[in-house]
Design a protein around this motif. Structure first.
Motif, PDB file in Angstrom:
ATOM      1  N   THR A 264     -19.138   9.973  16.614  1.00  0.00           N
ATOM      2  CA  THR A 264     -17.095  11.176  16.664  1.00  0.00           C
ATOM      3  C   THR A 264     -17.314  12.065  17.344  1.00  0.00           C
ATOM      4  O   THR A 264     -18.179  12.323  18.243  1.00  0.00           O
ATOM      5  CB  THR A 264     -18.317  11.601  15.088  1.00  0.00           C
ATOM      6  N   GLY A 266     -17.253  14.742  17.884  1.00  0.00           N
ATOM      7  CA  GLY A 266     -16.989  16.450  17.869  1.00  0.00           C
ATOM      8  C   GLY A 266     -16.566  17.390  17.545  1.00  0.00           C
ATOM      9  O   GLY A 266     -16.385  18.478  18.355  1.00  0.00           O
ATOM     10  N   GLY A 387      -5.154  11.155  14.028  1.00  0.00           N
ATOM     11  CA  GLY A 387      -6.289  11.293  14.782  1.00  0.00           C
ATOM     12  C   GLY A 387      -5.992  13.096  14.761  1.00  0.00           C
ATOM     13  O   GLY A 387      -6.846  13.808  14.478  1.00  0.00           O
ATOM     14  N   ASP A 411       2.189   6.745   9.484  1.00  0.00           N
ATOM     15  CA  ASP A 411       1.095   8.118   9.720  1.00  0.00           C
ATOM     16  C   ASP A 411      -0.137   7.513   8.919  1.00  0.00           C
ATOM     17  O   ASP A 411      -0.400   7.099   8.171  1.00  0.00           O
ATOM     18  CB  ASP A 411       1.442   9.356   9.082  1.00  0.00           C
ATOM     19  N   TRP A 414      -7.295   8.412   8.292  1.00  0.00           N
ATOM     20  CA  TRP A 414      -8.804   7.686   8.816  1.00  0.00           C
ATOM     21  C   TRP A 414     -10.047   8.239  10.096  1.00  0.00           C
ATOM     22  O   TRP A 414      -9.796   9.330  10.544  1.00  0.00           O
ATOM     23  CB  TRP A 414      -9.398   6.189   8.419  1.00  0.00           C
ATOM     24  N   THR A 436       0.005  12.200   5.135  1.00  0.00           N
ATOM     25  CA  THR A 436       0.079  11.165   5.829  1.00  0.00           C
ATOM     26  C   THR A 436       0.432   9.328   5.218  1.00  0.00           C
ATOM     27  O   THR A 436       0.671   9.209   5.472  1.00  0.00           O
ATOM     28  CB  THR A 436      -1.394  11.019   5.401  1.00  0.00           C
TER      29      THR A 436
END
Ligand code: ATP
Ligand code: MG
Length: 630
Positions: A264, A266, A387, A411, A414, A436
């Protein structure tokens, strides 16, 4: 978390609905969602039947909390769907990949037939190095067509790829190589970034010194530097390919065999090695690429992510190629040699679907609209974002300056863990800046309190997914306990770790990370609201807020702010910013401190790392910062 967590939901400027979605496939949102609810297994099985399998499944899904198996006992190879299906069908000579380097003098094009041929050869070359089904292979490469070839070659022979973004340093690479126990590392002599040459191979040299698992290093030579390869251990990418057989039969993979491990970003802590499997991931990424992006045969898809992130895995490689799309890949950064480079690329290539991150959009806003104005962006049809929360201000700019009020803004929320889009505003649906969108058909998502009870509209809570989906992660590599926590924290749901709020129409707005929540006078604040209120002011390019201990209120809000080109820090501006937040969100959200900074700490995938700001501000240890951008 205390329970009062009201979010101010402004009913403003909902943008027009679009009617040009092709509804012949899954159809309109409401009936499609209902069909899914009526019979989830049938919904997924109809989608899966569009793809090629070597052997059909016994059951669509088997669930034993918190472990899911999808398409049980089915056999497949994902590359057959990304390549063979098109080569043997009507897309043999369609362009699969278009690559552009840092300038237009460096371009390459691969048709589906060519990509297929290269993947098969390189797959055999990997076999020649002793790579077998189930072995881990680490990819640490620049973003060139060979990167995609290497990814698919691993999948062809059942090797588990673990891609490490080419911008990471030796330590981060070393720990990922060792965690995944990689037998082979694939790299290149150099990569190019902002006109500079980066010696990738020397970073690998350092990273593999104490990684005894690594037997071979494959080096793609891009330059005539002719770096010496160590005999036995290091081999040349094209040399081993030239000596390999041209035909490689696909390895027969069980639907539940691992496809890849990916760490991932981080943003909130130590990166987790997320494990995805072959069958469910293939179905989930195929479905969402086709449905959420409304992908047509004529589309040119450009996702600006790197393959080192989940967005690159799902929406550059596996999703688009499984639908037979033409995919643009590019080694450029958004502002080199100037902030017009991406728009020039859109014009030159004729990109139709453009998918990027809020961090890039905010960067473009900072430089001003004269850059996109220089280019013809008429080819664009759909604009996507992923993101971080896309603040209303950035949404409006993206919609008007890039999409010319013509293209829907899609948008998508996830995670690395989810493998595919979960929440989105679909083409044709009402767009609400800041939100979103809704859970897509196939996904049951909700906002709940800490006991798992649904929150009323306007009340913030935890974002959860209430039922398994095909492309969900199956475990965390070397840490299954951490995996189980995702499903055992709130009721039996999957907790995403994000805070969110729903409105009356079921649209979901992400308001921050649960790790970043700020509690002022017993009142919970998500970071996104305050940050959006700051960014909505003309002078502000980006903002990040943290909670600081406060003797009276428990916590107080501190904001870090970067300014747009042409603005200078001043006390008066500070007071203005504070006043405006107070006016739009009320005194609770009002920052008690503002610090002007030149840049914000971000992950290499472009997400703001509030924990680093907080640690630094309070003189504490920031924890794992291996993913911090330089
Ligand atoms: P880590 O889990 O290691 O802290 P990360 O969560 O940033 O890192 P990713 O899997 O790359 O790693 O990112 C997923 C997260 O990104 C989501 O949980 C969410 O916080 C954020 N995110 C992604 N898309 C959106 C979106 N459209 N709107 C708001 N937030 C988003
Ligand atoms: Mg995360």
């Amino acid at each position: 978390m205390s329970d009062n967590f009201d979010v101010k939901l402004e009913k403003k400027s909902y943008l027009p609905e679009y009617s040009y979605r092709d509804n012949s496939w899954i159809g309109e949102y409401e009936p499609a969602y209902q069909r899914f609810l009526d019979d989830p297994e049938r919904f997924w099985s109809e989608i899966a039947h569009e793809l090629e399998w070597m052997q059909p499944w016994d059951n669509v899904m088997e669930w034993e909390h918190p472990y899911a198996k999808w398409f049980t006992n089915a056999k497949l190879n994902i590359t057959c769907n990304c390549l063979d299906r098109h080569v043997n069908g009507d897309k043999r000579n369609k362009v699969a990949l278009m690559w552009r380097g840092e300038d237009e003098l460096h371009e390459r094009v691969l048709t589906y037939r060519q990509l297929h041929a290269q993947v098969m050869r390189f797959a055999n070359a990997l076999k020649g190095l002793g790579v077998r089904k189930g072995d881990a292979v680490c990819l640490y490469m620049p973003f060139v067509p060979e990167h995609v070839v290497a990814i698919l070659a691993c999948a062809r022979i059942g090797a588990v790829h673990s891609i490490v973004y080419g911008g990471f340093g030796a330590d981060a690479l070393n720990s990922r190589i060792r965690d995944a126990n990689a037998k082979v590392v694939i790299t290149a002599d150099v990569s190019y970034r902002r006109g500079k040459t980066i010696m990738l191979k020397s970073i690998v040299d350092e990273a593999v010194t104490n990684a005894s698992c690594v037997e071979k290093v494959v080096v793609l030579k891009r330059t005539n530097l002719n770096i010496e390869l160590m005999p036995e251990k290091e081999v040349d990418f094209y040399e081993i390919m030239a000596n390999a057989d041209p035909v490689c039969e696909p390895e027969v993979m069980d639907a539940e065999d691992p496809l890849f491990i990916l760490y991932t970003s981080g943003t909130t802590g130590k990166p987790k090695g997320i494990v995805h499997t072959c069958g469910g991931y293939m179905v989930g990424t195929y479905y969402t690429t086709k449905y959420v992006f409304d992908m047509k045969d004529s589309d040119v898809h450009w996702c600006t992510a790197d393959p080192g992130w989940i967005t690159g895995h799902s929406y550059i490689v596996y999703g688009p190629l499984s639908t037979g799309a033409t995919v643009l890949i590019s080694e450029t950064v958004p502002d080199y040699p100037d902030p017009g480079i991406w728009w020039k690329t859109v014009e030159d290539i004729g990109v139709t679907i453009f998918y990027t991150a809020p961090t890039s959009i905010r960067m473009f806003m900072k430089y001003g609209e004269e850059w996109p104005k220089k280019y013809n962006l008429d080819s664009l049809r759909i604009l996507g974002s992923v993101g971080e929360p896309l603040n209303p201000e950035a949404f409006e700019w993206y919609y008007r300056k890039i999409g010319k009020a013509r293209c829907p803004i899609i948008d998508t929320w996830w995670q690395t863990e989810t493998g595919m889009h979960m929440l989105a505003t679909l083409v044709g649906d009402k767009m609400k800046p800041g939100f979103t969108g809704k859970p897509i058909p196939g996904v049951i998502a909700d906002v709940v309190d800490k006991d798992g009870n649904p929150c009323a509209p306007g009340i913030g809570g935890l974002l959860v997914i209430k039922a398994p989906w095909p492309s969900m992660m199956r475990t965390i590599h070397n840490d299954d306990e951490r995996y189980r926590q995702y499903w055992n924290t709130v009721g039996n749901y999957y907790t995403a770790g994000d805070l969110a709020v729903k409105d009356e129409d079921g649209y979901i707005m992400v308001i921050g990370r649960s790790d970043d929540v700020i509690i002022v006078a017993g009142h919970n604040l998500g970071t996104a609201e305050v940050e959006s209120a700051l960014v909505s002011q003309e002078a502000v390019a980006e903002a990040a807020v943290i909670g600081k201990p406060d003797p009276v209120k428990g916590q107080s809000v501190k904001a870090f702010v970067t300014l747009c080109v042409g603005y200078k820090p001043s006390e008066a501006l500070k007071n203005d910013l504070i006043y405006n937040v107070r006016m739009s969100l009320g005194p609770i959200a009002m920052p008690s401190e503002i610090e002007f900074v030149d840049s914000l700490p971000k992950t290499r995938s472009g997400k703001i790392m509030r924990r680093v700001l907080k640690a630094k501000d309070m003189g504490l240890d920031p924890g794992d910062i291996s993913t911090l951008e330089e």
